[in-house]
Design an enzyme around this catalytic site. Structure first.
Site, PDB file in Angstrom:
ATOM      1  N   GLU A 151      11.062 -33.705 -54.069  1.00  0.00           N
ATOM      2  CA  GLU A 151      11.916 -32.655 -53.882  1.00  0.00           C
ATOM      3  C   GLU A 151      13.212 -32.770 -52.928  1.00  0.00           C
ATOM      4  O   GLU A 151      14.240 -32.408 -52.966  1.00  0.00           O
ATOM      5  CB  GLU A 151      11.102 -31.395 -53.105  1.00  0.00           C
ATOM      6  CG  GLU A 151       9.843 -30.895 -53.864  1.00  0.00           C
ATOM      7  CD  GLU A 151       8.503 -31.878 -54.131  1.00  0.00           C
ATOM      8  OE1 GLU A 151       8.699 -32.991 -53.358  1.00  0.00           O
ATOM      9  OE2 GLU A 151       7.656 -31.616 -54.719  1.00  0.00           O
ATOM     10  N   HIS A 162      23.778 -32.704 -51.095  1.00  0.00           N
ATOM     11  CA  HIS A 162      24.229 -32.808 -49.695  1.00  0.00           C
ATOM     12  C   HIS A 162      24.296 -34.311 -49.380  1.00  0.00           C
ATOM     13  O   HIS A 162      23.573 -34.986 -49.665  1.00  0.00           O
ATOM     14  CB  HIS A 162      22.799 -32.297 -49.155  1.00  0.00           C
ATOM     15  CG  HIS A 162      22.400 -30.899 -49.438  1.00  0.00           C
ATOM     16  ND1 HIS A 162      22.197 -30.025 -48.442  1.00  0.00           N
ATOM     17  CD2 HIS A 162      22.699 -30.314 -50.537  1.00  0.00           C
ATOM     18  CE1 HIS A 162      22.099 -28.770 -49.001  1.00  0.00           C
ATOM     19  NE2 HIS A 162      22.445 -28.839 -50.079  1.00  0.00           N
ATOM     20  N   ASP A 186      25.254 -32.787 -38.988  1.00  0.00           N
ATOM     21  CA  ASP A 186      24.296 -32.353 -39.981  1.00  0.00           C
ATOM     22  C   ASP A 186      23.108 -33.641 -40.258  1.00  0.00           C
ATOM     23  O   ASP A 186      23.557 -34.787 -39.804  1.00  0.00           O
ATOM     24  CB  ASP A 186      24.740 -32.071 -41.362  1.00  0.00           C
ATOM     25  CG  ASP A 186      24.061 -31.626 -42.307  1.00  0.00           C
ATOM     26  OD1 ASP A 186      23.377 -30.762 -42.015  1.00  0.00           O
ATOM     27  OD2 ASP A 186      23.836 -32.267 -43.625  1.00  0.00           O
TER      28      ASP A 186
END
Length: 230
Positions: A52, A150, A7
């Site tokens: 963001e 995340h 990832d």
């Protein structure tokens, strides 16, 4: 078979638009079992972190300012991934950033023939359902308690568990089946495997049948010898 589940975290959505890789986490699977070997790196993107993106992964400019550049970790990364298939969720995104960074530092890109996309597999297995990593973890009972933001390595570890479930479940690692690999979709999509259990033969020998017959003859008033008059 060796596979790498990975990832990435980035500064945004488009490498060609100027976004960069800031974190990569890789997990090694051998025969769909996590070996414990991982690769993990934070990377200095050499550009400001948009708010963001920061809200998603929490990696700030200050935190990344002293981290290595991609080209300083590229050899370690390439040594770890080798020539193994690479598994990611929405894999085109992650491959786009890895190959963008590899091209930027003059290294050969990773062939898309090695790409396995768990998003494609999930859409095939569970049409109409939610296919986010969180949703798939919930579907398969995978613990999400550590995932507050995340993070590339944690997400790769979670995805590795999801991938095993999507492609047959934990039973495939128990030595009960013989692998018969079948490419089910295009190389750019998911690879799945059909596991065929060999036939087993338990026919009794003549000697065993004779012993069993003698045993039955010696029994007094067996139930199966009773005839109902009803």
């Amino acid at each position: 078979m060796r596979e790498i589940v990975f990832d990435t975290e980035t500064t945004g959505l488009s490498f060609s638009g100027g976004d960069r890789l800031v974190e990569i986490g890789c997990v090694e699977l051998v025969n769909r079992v996590m070996t414990g070997r991982t690769f993990h790196a934070y990377l200095n993107p050499e550009r400001p972190m948009p708010v963001e993106a920061f809200r998603i992964h929490g990696l700030s400019d200050v935190f990344l300012s002293d981290k290595p550049l991609f080209h300083e970790r590229v050899e370690d990364l390439l040594d770890f991934i080798g020539d193994s298939p690479m598994v990611a969720h929405n894999a085109n995104f992650d491959f786009g950033f890895i190959n963008g960074e590899l091209g930027r530092c003059g290294r050969p890109i990773v062939s898309l023939d090695r790409m396995v996309d768990t998003l494609v597999i999930a859409r095939t297995r569970h049409p109409g359902a939610k296919h986010t990593l969180d949703a798939l973890c919930s579907r398969y009972g995978i613990d999400l308690s550590a995932r507050t933001l995340h993070g590339a390595l944690l997400d790769a570890q979670l995805l590795a568990q999801v991938y095993v479930e999507l492609t047959g479940g934990r039973q495939i690692t128990m030595g009960l089946a013989v692998d018969a690999p079948v490419l089910r979709e295009t190389p750019q999509e998911a690879r799945t495997h059909v596991h065929v259990r060999p036939a087993r033969h338990f026919a009794a020998s003549d000697a065993e049948l004779e012993r069993h017959g003698n045993f039955l003859k010696a029994m007094e008033e067996p139930l199966w010898g009773t005839v109902s008059s009803g």
